[in-house]
Write a protein that holds these residues in place. Structure first.
Motif, short mmCIF file in Angstrom:
data_model
loop_
_atom_site.label_atom_id
_atom_site.label_comp_id
_atom_site.label_asym_id
_atom_site.label_seq_id
_atom_site.Cartn_x
_atom_site.Cartn_y
_atom_site.Cartn_z
N THR A 88 0.67 -0.95 0.25
CA THR A 88 0.07 -0.44 0.02
C THR A 88 0.48 1.61 -0.08
N ASN A 89 1.10 1.08 0.74
CA ASN A 89 3.09 2.72 0.70
C ASN A 89 3.67 2.66 -0.54
N LEU A 90 4.07 1.53 -0.91
CA LEU A 90 5.17 1.95 -2.09
C LEU A 90 4.44 1.87 -3.16
N LEU A 91 2.82 1.60 -3.65
CA LEU A 91 2.01 1.60 -4.23
C LEU A 91 1.38 3.17 -4.08
N GLY A 92 1.37 3.77 -2.97
CA GLY A 92 0.74 5.21 -2.81
C GLY A 92 1.82 5.60 -3.25
N ASN A 93 2.41 5.66 -2.75
CA ASN A 93 4.10 6.91 -4.15
C ASN A 93 4.31 6.97 -4.33
N SER A 94 4.17 5.77 -5.46
CA SER A 94 4.48 5.53 -7.04
C SER A 94 3.42 6.44 -7.61
N ILE A 95 2.00 6.32 -6.92
CA ILE A 95 0.95 6.90 -7.86
C ILE A 95 1.40 8.27 -7.53
N LYS A 96 1.65 8.81 -5.98
CA LYS A 96 1.68 10.27 -6.00
C LYS A 96 2.97 10.83 -6.77
N PHE A 97 4.38 10.37 -6.81
CA PHE A 97 5.19 11.31 -7.57
C PHE A 97 4.80 10.79 -8.77
#
Length: 455
Positions: free
Chosen positions: A350-359
């Motif tokens: 969740t964190n890694l995919l969320g960061n990829s989406i965010k940036f």
């Protein structure tokens, strides 16, 4: 009670050496007592027998004249007894004390027996031999005037032991100072560290156990110095992260006290206060979660799961985040089964995919792949976003660290997510690393063992 290690070392040495020497001396004397007696009687017995042969070989009148001039009489005293107890002496006493001879001893010798009288357990001081003359059998008693070889040997041994102990004691005093010096340095360094001073140099070049202890102590100093630096940075970061929302909440709360504020403006102020409060709550929750993970207070609940299915469910769950920005996913998820904590791994993806989406930029692409070998499974999550500089990559997994400080307001977050991800991966005996270039996106590679060992 003796507290000084230096004094203890010296006393233990002295007690050990003195006790061992005394015990060894008496044991050796007891074991070789008979042999010493036999060897030490030889000289006295040989002189007595030579004296007897003189009287047996030449006439008594000539024998008296001959023996009176013998040089051996400087070391021996001879008495010749008749049946009545009268005796004739040969040799000058020169202040020496002579042993008493009883009539019982005289009679034994007259009957042809040999009499030996020992007073100190080893050396013989009196030897009685029968002496046959023309006038009948007489009793001859010989005793040494000079100290016997056994007495000299005992004195020499005691002198040697005494000098050895004195010399050894002086040497151990110097050696103990050399041995204790590194320990004193360690004690001094410990006190400085306890006072908060980590700039301590031991300068201990010894090898062996003390050298190993010194090397370990220096490593501990380095680790404590790093820990203290991390503690200071943590306090600074927490203060900074908390101060910002508190300032916003305080400012907008004061603004709400104004009477003439418009309802729409009032609602906007309240939304900001609520958002900042939620931000602080999330940061507090992240800190608590990271603390539990680092202390391992929260036990891992290991289950067997399909990793590819778990990642698909996470992507579906965060669909509102990527679909609103037209971000596309490319999946290469091979079926993989492994043993791990389901909830913790779910938080990682969740964190890694969320960061990829965010940036990522709008309309960008995120590639997720899963590969497996005999022992490990590798998950690679790549995006086409803004990327991470080489300098920031070194600290990307530190708590509170935000790679893009200039856009920190645009990309909301506390900087705790990747620190939590790294800790979860470490608890699973795995590894995580990042590959990135500025403007070229970023790839996070997570390697996990198929079966997580339980400690």
């Amino acid at each position: 009670m003796i507290k000084s290690l230096y004094t203890r070392v010296v006393l233990i040495f002295l007690v050990s050496v003195i006790g061992g020497t005394v015990i060894a001396f008496f044991v050796a004397t007891w074991v070789f007592k008979d042999k010493l007696n036999e060897n030490l009687h030889v000289a006295l017995s040989n002189f007595g027998q030579d004296f007897v042969r003189v009287y047996e070989t030449i006439p008594p009148s000539e024998a008296d004249s001959f023996v009176s001039g013998m040089k051996q009489l400087d070391s021996y005293h001879v008495r010749i007894f008749d049946k009545t107890g009268q005796f004739q002496s040969y040799g000058t006493l020169q202040g020496h004390h002579i042993a008493n001879v009883t009539m019982e001893q005289v009679n034994k010798v007259l009957r042809g027996e040999v009499v030996r009288v020992n007073t100190d357990g080893i050396s013989s001081i009196l030897l009685g031999l029968p002496l046959k003359t023309e006038m009948g059998t007489k009793a001859m008693f010989v005793e040494p005037l000079a100290p016997s070889s056994s007495t000299f040997l005992v004195k020499w041994i005691w002198s040697f032991v005494t000098y050895s102990l004195v010399t050894g004691s002086l040497l151990i005093l110097a050696a103990s100072m050399f041995l204790i010096r590194p320990i004193k340095r360690l004690t001094y360094a410990t006190r400085r560290i306890a006072a908060g001073d980590f700039n301590v140099k031991l300068n201990i070049k010894q090898s062996g156990e003390l050298g190993t202890l010194a090397r370990s102590f220096e490593e501990m100093i380095h680790d404590l110095q790093q820990l203290e630096q991390m503690r200071r940075e943590f306090v600074s970061n927490v203060s900074h992260e908390v101060q910002s929302p508190l300032t916003s909440i305080s400012g907008y709360a004061i603004a709400l006290k104004q009477v003439d504020i418009a309802p729409a403006e009032r609602g906007r102020y309240l939304d900001i206060i609520i958002a900042e409060a939620e931000r602080m709550s999330k940061m507090s929750d992240s800190l608590l979660k990271l603390s539990l993970l680092e202390s391992q207070s929260q036990q891992m609940r290991l289950v067997t799961l399909r990793l590819d299915e778990q990642i698909r469910r996470v992507i579906v769950a965060i669909q509102p985040q990527w679909s609103a920005r037209n971000i596309r996913f490319e999946l290469n998820l091979r079926p993989v089964t492994l043993t791990a904590d389901h909830d913790q791994l779910n938080q990682v993806w969740t964190n890694l995919l969320g960061n990829s989406i965010k940036f990522s930029t709008d309309g960008g692409t995120i590639i997720v792949s899963v590969k497996q070998d005999n022992k490990n499974v590798t998950v690679r999550i790549s995006d086409t976003g803004i990327g991470i500089s080489p300098e920031d990559q070194k600290r990307i997994f530190d708590r509170f660290f935000k790679a893009d400080r200039a856009h920190s307001r645009k990309y909301d977050g506390s900087g705790m997510g990747l620190a939590i991800v790294k800790q979860i991966v470490s608890l699973h005996r795995g590894d995580i690393r990042v590959e990135s270039e500025l403007g070229q996106g970023a790839s996070f590679i997570v390697t996990l063992p198929i079966t997580t060992p339980i400690e």
